[in-house]
Write an enzyme that holds these catalytic residues in place. Sequence first.
Site, PDB file in Angstrom:
ATOM      1  N   ASP A 217     -36.506  20.748 -41.711  1.00 27.56           N
ATOM      2  CA  ASP A 217     -35.369  21.215 -41.224  1.00 27.56           C
ATOM      3  C   ASP A 217     -34.541  22.059 -42.959  1.00 27.56           C
ATOM      4  O   ASP A 217     -35.428  21.534 -43.400  1.00 27.56           O
ATOM      5  CB  ASP A 217     -34.104  20.331 -42.289  1.00 27.56           C
ATOM      6  CG  ASP A 217     -33.028  20.447 -41.132  1.00 27.56           C
ATOM      7  OD1 ASP A 217     -32.772  22.140 -41.732  1.00 27.56           O
ATOM      8  OD2 ASP A 217     -31.962  19.458 -40.444  1.00 27.56           O
ATOM      9  N   GLU A 243     -36.804  24.383 -38.548  1.00 23.34           N
ATOM     10  CA  GLU A 243     -35.513  24.375 -38.632  1.00 23.34           C
ATOM     11  C   GLU A 243     -35.051  25.162 -38.868  1.00 23.34           C
ATOM     12  O   GLU A 243     -34.165  24.596 -39.869  1.00 23.34           O
ATOM     13  CB  GLU A 243     -35.187  22.583 -37.689  1.00 23.34           C
ATOM     14  CG  GLU A 243     -33.702  22.568 -37.888  1.00 23.34           C
ATOM     15  CD  GLU A 243     -32.965  21.005 -37.729  1.00 23.34           C
ATOM     16  OE1 GLU A 243     -31.600  20.859 -37.978  1.00 23.34           O
ATOM     17  OE2 GLU A 243     -34.050  20.619 -37.173  1.00 23.34           O
ATOM     18  N   GLU A 270     -28.033  24.426 -34.425  1.00 23.64           N
ATOM     19  CA  GLU A 270     -26.951  23.350 -34.556  1.00 23.64           C
ATOM     20  C   GLU A 270     -25.839  24.049 -35.212  1.00 23.64           C
ATOM     21  O   GLU A 270     -24.686  23.032 -34.512  1.00 23.64           O
ATOM     22  CB  GLU A 270     -27.882  22.741 -35.949  1.00 23.64           C
ATOM     23  CG  GLU A 270     -27.620  20.866 -36.468  1.00 23.64           C
ATOM     24  CD  GLU A 270     -27.504  20.995 -37.941  1.00 23.64           C
ATOM     25  OE1 GLU A 270     -26.979  20.217 -39.230  1.00 23.64           O
ATOM     26  OE2 GLU A 270     -28.738  20.913 -37.941  1.00 23.64           O
ATOM     27  N   HIS A 320     -29.453  17.955 -31.548  1.00 20.84           N
ATOM     28  CA  HIS A 320     -29.582  17.878 -32.940  1.00 20.84           C
ATOM     29  C   HIS A 320     -28.421  15.885 -33.405  1.00 20.84           C
ATOM     30  O   HIS A 320     -27.158  16.164 -32.322  1.00 20.84           O
ATOM     31  CB  HIS A 320     -28.248  18.056 -33.958  1.00 20.84           C
ATOM     32  CG  HIS A 320     -28.117  18.295 -35.035  1.00 20.84           C
ATOM     33  ND1 HIS A 320     -26.851  17.726 -36.092  1.00 20.84           N
ATOM     34  CD2 HIS A 320     -28.105  17.743 -36.149  1.00 20.84           C
ATOM     35  CE1 HIS A 320     -26.565  17.455 -37.077  1.00 20.84           C
ATOM     36  NE2 HIS A 320     -27.932  17.845 -37.406  1.00 20.84           N
ATOM     37  N   GLU A 341     -33.117  12.625 -32.203  1.00 24.60           N
ATOM     38  CA  GLU A 341     -32.975  13.055 -33.431  1.00 24.60           C
ATOM     39  C   GLU A 341     -32.537  11.432 -33.384  1.00 24.60           C
ATOM     40  O   GLU A 341     -31.707  10.755 -33.036  1.00 24.60           O
ATOM     41  CB  GLU A 341     -32.901  14.243 -34.308  1.00 24.60           C
ATOM     42  CG  GLU A 341     -32.916  13.555 -35.323  1.00 24.60           C
ATOM     43  CD  GLU A 341     -31.989  15.150 -35.720  1.00 24.60           C
ATOM     44  OE1 GLU A 341     -31.595  15.694 -37.333  1.00 24.60           O
ATOM     45  OE2 GLU A 341     -31.110  16.159 -35.527  1.00 24.60           O
TER      46      GLU A 341
END
Length: 383
Positions: A217, A243, A270, A320, A341
Amino acid sequence: MRLPRRALLAAPFAAFGQPARQKIVSVRAAAVALLPTSRFGKKEFASDFDPARRRWFGPFSQLAGSVMVEIRTDQGLTGYGLGGGGTAAVHVIENHLRDLLIGANALNVELLWDQMFASTSFYGRRGLPVMAMSGIDLALWDILGKHAGLPVWRLLGGAARERVPAYYTGSGVDRALTLGFRAFKLGLTDDMPREKLIATLKDMRAKAGPDSHLMIDCLCRWTVEETLEFARRVEDLRLDFIEEPLYPDDVAGYQRLVREVRGTKIASGEHEFTHHGFAELIRNRLSHILQPDLTWTGGLTAGRRIAALAAANGLTLMPHRGGSLCAIHLAIAHPEIPFAESFGTGEPGNELMAALTPPFENGYYLAPEKPGLGIDVPRGAFR
């Protein structure tokens, strides 16, 4: 063959002989920081040009700006939902959205969503008002499930599976391995030199093993060229995805990444809002993997609509923080969601965060069995 979603929502109420009305009599909201704002740095800057200014996300973003919503009905049901936007979202709920809700039928979840979205559209459509709506929508779904006496995933068409593979976000791979995780995502928390970053990922791959899943990320900190170069350099690590390498509004940049990246995929969404925003993300081909956060993007109502868009366009959906009680119901009902996640599991948290985490066992989140979302709010969450 599954029934149409709307038909499924109506079926349980007739079967249980329940009254078809739950009049809303109370709406409360409270800011509850699930993680500290300091995780994004301190509001102390070296100069007007300090890059840290762009990365000080303040008290209203992410889990630092979490909001708990409580809705009560005249039939004695109480629903809880998690939203975002901190005290700013609480202000929107208490001074605008509550007026729409008091006296309305809590069971008309999609109708109320559409009304809230329309009512806030002149100052909303994205950001704070939608984050506030998210907590309300999830609380309404909680009431819907409790009214039917069923966990919410049963109202979404039933279970497509009894457990969902989880991936761990953080750098503590050793701890995550002991918990049974076999998928790991490294989140950038500072301007880590590229060589150190790649070395860290190689170490994670060595510890996790060749058959594990590995992701990163970027927290919107890179350019297109930096992302493409990075993807080339770590191709042997077989990352599942990169990400949010760019800020959400860099449409041309994301289009180029989706066209040109090799050896991995681009994940984003997200920080996108509602199915309207995701429709544009899909139309412009900005991502391979869609990552709505149901506590920010418009709740479960928006999440269901986004899931339908993803399925219609052959895109992967991976919410997310999908390992929360606010999102796991969607994952249980949708086999197209490959991972949930981590949320609270194996990471620092607090009593409320633990209350929002579904059952976890050896790398999997399990289907909650309590009616509604399954959230037991700790005493003192609403002061």
